[in-house]
Design an enzyme around this catalytic site. Structure first.
Site, PDB file in Angstrom:
ATOM      1  N   SER A  15       0.834  -1.209   0.000  1.00 40.42           N
ATOM      2  CA  SER A  15       0.000   0.000   0.000  1.00 40.42           C
ATOM      3  C   SER A  15       0.864   1.253   0.000  1.00 40.42           C
ATOM      4  O   SER A  15       0.623   2.190  -0.773  1.00 40.42           O
ATOM      5  CB  SER A  15      -0.920   0.000   1.220  1.00 40.42           C
ATOM      6  N   TYR A  19      -1.813 -10.953   3.295  1.00 40.96           N
ATOM      7  CA  TYR A  19      -1.845  -9.519   3.600  1.00 40.96           C
ATOM      8  C   TYR A  19      -3.239  -9.195   4.135  1.00 40.96           C
ATOM      9  O   TYR A  19      -4.181  -8.986   3.372  1.00 40.96           O
ATOM     10  CB  TYR A  19      -1.528  -8.732   2.339  1.00 40.96           C
ATOM     11  N   LYS A  36       0.566 -10.726   7.434  1.00 42.66           N
ATOM     12  CA  LYS A  36       0.807  -9.325   7.771  1.00 42.66           C
ATOM     13  C   LYS A  36      -0.490  -8.770   8.342  1.00 42.66           C
ATOM     14  O   LYS A  36      -1.469  -8.583   7.630  1.00 42.66           O
ATOM     15  CB  LYS A  36       1.243  -8.542   6.532  1.00 42.66           C
ATOM     16  N   THR A  63      -2.305  -6.005   9.302  1.00 44.42           N
ATOM     17  CA  THR A  63      -2.569  -4.567   9.275  1.00 44.42           C
ATOM     18  C   THR A  63      -3.983  -4.353   9.789  1.00 44.42           C
ATOM     19  O   THR A  63      -4.913  -4.004   9.059  1.00 44.42           O
ATOM     20  CB  THR A  63      -2.364  -3.996   7.867  1.00 44.42           C
ATOM     21  N   GLY A 104       1.359  -4.840  11.461  1.00 44.79           N
ATOM     22  CA  GLY A 104       1.259  -3.957  10.312  1.00 44.79           C
ATOM     23  C   GLY A 104       0.859  -2.534  10.633  1.00 44.79           C
ATOM     24  O   GLY A 104       0.706  -1.725   9.720  1.00 44.79           O
ATOM     25  N   ASP A 107       2.274   0.594  12.769  1.00 44.54           N
ATOM     26  CA  ASP A 107       3.439   1.059  13.524  1.00 44.54           C
ATOM     27  C   ASP A 107       3.056   1.608  14.894  1.00 44.54           C
ATOM     28  O   ASP A 107       3.816   1.482  15.867  1.00 44.54           O
ATOM     29  CB  ASP A 107       4.177   2.154  12.737  1.00 44.54           C
ATOM     30  N   GLU A 108       1.880   2.225  14.981  1.00 39.08           N
ATOM     31  CA  GLU A 108       1.470   2.875  16.217  1.00 39.08           C
ATOM     32  C   GLU A 108       1.136   1.899  17.340  1.00 39.08           C
ATOM     33  O   GLU A 108       0.965   2.314  18.493  1.00 39.08           O
ATOM     34  CB  GLU A 108       0.283   3.816  15.966  1.00 39.08           C
TER      35      GLU A 108
END
Length: 295
Positions: free
Chosen positions: A46, A135, A163, A165, A187, A189-190
């Site tokens: 993405s 994904y 993954k 996300t 997936g 980061d926060e």
């Protein structure tokens, strides 16, 4: 099957004014983040504007990344397209580039049954012989997987991981616990620190291209049991992410890279260029991120 661990930037795709791949800028981003201790790269996802690239550009991008990395890290290629045949063709091209694994978003736009989606992944694994990463990105794909469905998919010997996300840490924890021989990648980061706390060992992230050092150090702190430092680093990263989301995550990442001295161009249209006020926000956030040591 190898399990993967570490911080993996989801690479942006640098382009010039004609929206062709800028390999010089690509090399600069890769060398910068390798120097900060990343374990490899996720290409044409993405963040890499995959579905805005022509097929031949996606293949060229994967080849260029593999040549630049030259064995200094793992390269994962997102080869997902709208059809099984086209996806397998893309996976074959990625295999020729010697990637460590291929990844694919579930087929979307049309409504497919979970059985059809499962077969899509199985066909990729069986046709190419490379490890496959599912994904799981329901917000963008519109496809939501239940935990039992993912456990079933991951039981296939050719599927090496997923993954995640998604903010569903309950599901992530269950996958880590129940699929011990597979790699579960964070997936978002926060939520890297919460993901690490439920057993995740690897993360693929958009913002690692601009602040990989923060997240590499966060994981090191967690592994060393220094939770105070890990929380502090997650907080610093999240303050930056808040501004990136406010500006627009993918154009903002390219904007920050430009501020860091690597001009990756704008995102491919219909994305629009950042405005001067956007750059002011990003510059202020970047200064705050590195105000003093990230230690």
């Amino acid at each position: 099957m190898k399990k993967f661990e570490g911080i993996y930037p989801a690479l942006i795709t640098p382009v010039d004014a004609d929206e062709e791949i800028n390999e010089k800028a690509l090399e600069q981003v890769i060398e910068k983040t390798l120097g900060q201790g990343v374990s490899g790269f996720y290409v044409s996802g993405s963040t890499g504007e995959s579905f805005l690239l022509r097929d031949e550009q996606r293949v060229r991008l994967v080849k260029a990344v593999c040549e630049i990395v030259d064995g200094r890290g793992d390269v994962f290629a997102n080869i997902g397209t709208f059809s099984t045949k086209a996806t397998v063709k893309m996976a074959e091209a990625a295999a020729d580039c010697k990637v460590a694994a291929v990844s694919a978003v579930p087929p979307f736009y049309f409504s497919y049954s979970k059985e059809e989606i499962k077969q899509y992944y199985y066909d990729i694994a069986e046709a190419v012989g490379l490890p496959v990463i599912i994904y799981n990105i329901p917000k963008l794909s519109g496809v939501s997987f239940g935990t039992e469905e993912l456990v079933q998919f991951l039981s296939h010997k050719g599927i090496m991981g997923v993954k995640q996300t998604t903010m569903d840490l309950m599901q992530t924890e269950a996958l880590v616990r129940r699929c011990e021989d597979k790699t579960v990648f964070n997936g978002h980061d926060e939520i890297l620190l919460p993901a690490l706390s439920v057993g995740v060992k690897a993360s693929i992230g958009s913002t690692f291209s601009i602040m990989a050092d923060v997240f590499v150090d966060l994981k090191k702190a967690f592994d060393a049991g220094d939770m105070e430092k890990a929380r502090r680093l997650q907080g610093k990263g999240n303050e930056m992410i808040r501004i990136l989301l406010e500006v627009g995550i993918f154009p903002a990442i390219k904007g920050v890279l430009k501020l860091q001295g690597i001009d990756c161009g704008d995102c491919i249209k219909p994305y629009q260029p950042l405005k001067p006020e956007d750059y002011r926000k990003l510059e202020e956030a970047l200064k705050k991120l590195y105000d003093g040591s990230v230690e």
